[in-house]
Design a protein around this motif. Structure first.
Motif, PDB file in Angstrom:
ATOM      1  N   ASP A 140       0.695  -1.222   0.092  1.00  0.00           N
ATOM      2  CA  ASP A 140       0.186  -0.079   0.173  1.00  0.00           C
ATOM      3  C   ASP A 140       0.740   1.487  -0.087  1.00  0.00           C
ATOM      4  O   ASP A 140       2.038   1.371   0.507  1.00  0.00           O
ATOM      5  N   TYR A 144      -5.005   4.384   4.421  1.00  0.00           N
ATOM      6  CA  TYR A 144      -5.997   4.870   3.657  1.00  0.00           C
ATOM      7  C   TYR A 144      -7.219   5.074   4.583  1.00  0.00           C
ATOM      8  O   TYR A 144      -7.634   4.371   5.131  1.00  0.00           O
ATOM      9  N   THR A 146     -10.950   4.379   3.760  1.00  0.00           N
ATOM     10  CA  THR A 146     -11.800   3.819   2.757  1.00  0.00           C
ATOM     11  C   THR A 146     -13.057   4.235   3.070  1.00  0.00           C
ATOM     12  O   THR A 146     -13.858   3.499   2.184  1.00  0.00           O
ATOM     13  N   ARG A 166     -11.788   7.427  -2.282  1.00  0.00           N
ATOM     14  CA  ARG A 166     -10.361   6.697  -1.608  1.00  0.00           C
ATOM     15  C   ARG A 166      -9.392   7.963  -1.417  1.00  0.00           C
ATOM     16  O   ARG A 166      -8.897   8.802  -2.166  1.00  0.00           O
ATOM     17  N   CYS A 168      -5.434   8.905   0.636  1.00  0.00           N
ATOM     18  CA  CYS A 168      -4.328   8.230   1.128  1.00  0.00           C
ATOM     19  C   CYS A 168      -3.790   9.546   2.289  1.00  0.00           C
ATOM     20  O   CYS A 168      -3.686  10.433   1.615  1.00  0.00           O
ATOM     21  N   ARG A 170      -1.025  11.343   3.243  1.00  0.00           N
ATOM     22  CA  ARG A 170       0.270  11.701   2.741  1.00  0.00           C
ATOM     23  C   ARG A 170       1.380  12.627   3.611  1.00  0.00           C
ATOM     24  O   ARG A 170       2.250  12.986   3.334  1.00  0.00           O
ATOM     25  N   LEU A 175      -3.968  14.856   2.710  1.00  0.00           N
ATOM     26  CA  LEU A 175      -4.549  13.592   2.054  1.00  0.00           C
ATOM     27  C   LEU A 175      -4.566  13.733   0.328  1.00  0.00           C
ATOM     28  O   LEU A 175      -4.682  14.852  -0.278  1.00  0.00           O
ATOM     29  N   GLU A 271      -0.090   9.893  -5.848  1.00  0.00           N
ATOM     30  CA  GLU A 271      -0.594   9.115  -4.683  1.00  0.00           C
ATOM     31  C   GLU A 271       0.394   8.203  -3.743  1.00  0.00           C
ATOM     32  O   GLU A 271       0.107   8.046  -2.746  1.00  0.00           O
ATOM     33  N   ASN A 272       1.189   7.619  -4.640  1.00  0.00           N
ATOM     34  CA  ASN A 272       2.433   6.918  -4.029  1.00  0.00           C
ATOM     35  C   ASN A 272       3.736   7.336  -4.746  1.00  0.00           C
ATOM     36  O   ASN A 272       4.095   6.766  -5.814  1.00  0.00           O
ATOM     37  N   ALA A 278      -1.304   1.384  -4.992  1.00  0.00           N
ATOM     38  CA  ALA A 278      -2.202   2.179  -4.183  1.00  0.00           C
ATOM     39  C   ALA A 278      -2.577   1.374  -2.716  1.00  0.00           C
ATOM     40  O   ALA A 278      -2.073   1.297  -1.857  1.00  0.00           O
ATOM     41  N   THR A 279      -3.942   0.605  -2.918  1.00  0.00           N
ATOM     42  CA  THR A 279      -4.487  -0.009  -1.885  1.00  0.00           C
ATOM     43  C   THR A 279      -5.289  -0.999  -2.668  1.00  0.00           C
ATOM     44  O   THR A 279      -5.788  -0.835  -3.870  1.00  0.00           O
ATOM     45  N   THR A 311     -14.005   1.388   9.060  1.00  0.00           N
ATOM     46  CA  THR A 311     -13.088   1.307   7.788  1.00  0.00           C
ATOM     47  C   THR A 311     -13.719  -0.096   7.117  1.00  0.00           C
ATOM     48  O   THR A 311     -14.589  -0.670   7.291  1.00  0.00           O
TER      49      THR A 311
END
Length: 506
Positions: A140, A144, A146, A166, A168, A170, A175, A271-272, A278-279, A311
């Motif tokens: 991941d 997250y 979710t 969605r 994430c 950061r 986010l 995002e990454n 991602a997830t 979640t």
């Protein structure tokens, strides 16, 4: 559980507590990083990888945040079965689509809580790393949110929108957010950008079932000028109560477990930054990170005393159930408008609640209904971008039984005449087959071939497909009736036991 509006998440949990097997409480301390989802994986249900099956809601009472700090509660699996999710509103799965259509047609406007009656809330530091936001897998991009339901108002239209996206984590106050193209929140964000403004948002984590289900309804069900909060009010039987945010100029739901206040910025971020993943996504595959997404700057966080962070685990029954009920209502509404003799619609969790649609038809009255079923099935594929497979079945098929669906497929379909294929239609790119690298017949990524399986009995052959009915013998007049076995299905207001044999403390 009654049909009256469930004011908050805790009302729902209180209704489950006395029911055997519906709620498991985990008292031991577990980390937010992998701990929650690793323990829940065996109950997540398809499309999570096997071995798995639907199970109870699980409340982890002591989850330690990845950034350090005090342990907090995390809930997962509340909507892990269709029966329990519908039962939270006093309904059966088959009744949900009809109730949603009624709620959209007769919305109940939210109300503001007077300042003196507002529920006390803890004011937390605007630091996301202090919250027990789970990390699902070692691939991941990070923790997250979710089930974060974003409430925002379009500055052009003045219409509120509540929707799940969605997000994430950061950084402590940052986010990334992925808004599926075409969603109302994306339109509101663009309107704010045209004005040179940031969009104030309230991100809710931990809402009552009526709000959660309303927030997951597709745009094809809830028109752009209809407030999802009003749909939730009608669905739950009571107006949703709102209060003002502390740090941004927008409202929030008064009884949410957590409210993360902030602004949706024009700034973009990967995002990454460290890899392609991602997830896990709702179709059962590891999601790919987006190279550039809008960001949210967090300005404040409030919480109820002893707040519960809710979640879902990417792939699994829970997310598919949440998405499926709204899709069922949208399909049912469209077929009704066409005058088709539809009885029920079931969006199967194997298709993430979106890609596989089962339509149950009322008894055919003439040979003309054979053509009507096929035309209506194809129309669902054409109207709904997400729908990839439509399976049409008769009234005598149990929509909630996979075995019965496969039986109908095997004994009521000849592929050369009962299968209609629609090539190269608009689809959904999270399905990995919907790409030009997989199929040379597709004109672009995110397009797909679609299919309608007509597993209904032709009118002319209806006598040959008669299923037997077993009749109970009448008890002897001089003997009392024998004890009858328990019914296979529990009454709608009281979910049947699933998963654990009794509510457990672990």
């Amino acid at each position: 559980m009654t049909r009256r509006g469930l004011a908050d998440l805790r009302t729902a949990l209180a209704g489950l507590d006395p029911l055997p097997g519906e709620l498991v409480r985990v008292r031991e301390e577990v980390p937010a990083r992998y701990g929650v989802t690793a323990r829940y994986a065996g109950w997540a249900g398809t499309p999570a990888p096997p071995p798995t099956g639907p199970g109870p809601a699980v409340l982890f009472e002591r989850v330690t945040p990845g950034g350090g700090g005090a342990a907090r509660s995390v809930l997962i699996g509340l909507y892990g079965s269709r029966r329990r999710a519908a039962g939270l509103l006093g309904l059966t799965p088959g009744e949900m689509a009809h109730r949603l259509l009624d709620a959209v047609a007769s919305p109940v406007a939210p109300t503001r809580v007077p300042a003196g009656r507002a529920q006390p809330r803890d004011v937390l530091a605007p630091d996301l790393t202090a919250l027990p936001v789970p990390v699902l897998t070692d691939e991941d991009a990070g923790p997250y949110l979710t089930l974060g339901a974003v409430l925002a108002t379009d500055p052009d239209t003045g219409v509120r929108n509540l929707s799940v996206h969605r997000m994430c984590v950061r950084g402590p106050d940052r986010l990334t957010i992925w808004m599926v193209p075409g969603r109302d929140l994306e339109a509101a964000h663009r309107a704010a950008r045209r004005r040179g403004e940031n969009l104030p948002v309230a991100i809710h984590v931990g809402l009552g079932p009526a709000l959660m289900l309303a927030s997951c309804c597709p745009a094809s069900l809830v028109p752009a000028d209809v407030d999802e909060l009003a749909v939730a009010g009608a669905l739950g039987g009571a107006p949703v109560e709102l209060t003002g945010c502390r740090t941004v100029d927008t409202d929030c739901v008064a009884h949410a477990e957590y409210v993360i206040e902030g602004e949706l910025l024009a700034d973009l971020a990967p995002e990454n930054p460290d890899g392609p993943s991602a997830t896990p996504e709702f179709l059962g595959y590891q999601g790919r990170a987006h190279p550039s997404l809008p960001t949210v700057r967090v300005t404040g966080i409030t919480a109820r005393d002893g707040a519960i962070l809710q979640t879902v685990s990417g792939p699994g029954h829970e997310q598919s159930v949440l998405l499926g009920f709204g899709m069922e209502a949208a399909v049912l509404g469209r077929l009704r408008r066409l005058g088709a003799p539809v009885k029920a619609v079931h969006c199967h969790t194997a298709g993430g609640g979106q890609l596989m649609v089962v339509v149950q038809w009322r008894a055919k009255r003439s040979a003309a209904d054979d053509r009507l079923v096929r035309e209506a099935g194809v129309s669902v594929l054409e109207e709904f971008r997400m729908a990839k497979l439509v399976v049409s079945v008769d009234e005598d098929v149990d929509l909630e039984s996979d075995a019965d669906l496969w039986w109908a497929m095997v004994t009521r379909l000849q592929a050369d005449q009962d299968l209609a294929v629609l090539p190269d239609r608009e689809g959904f790119p999270l399905d990995p087959t919907q790409s030009t690298s997989y199929s040379a017949t597709l004109s672009a990524d995110g397009r797909t071939a679609k299919a309608h399986f007509d597993c209904t009995v032709p009118y002319a052959h209806r006598a040959r497909f008669h299923r037997p009915r077993f009749t109970r013998p009448e008890p002897a007049p001089d003997r009392p009736p024998a004890n009858r076995p328990a019914p296979d299905r529990a009454p709608p207001s009281r979910p049947a036991p699933v998963g654990a044999p009794a509510n457990r403390v672990v």
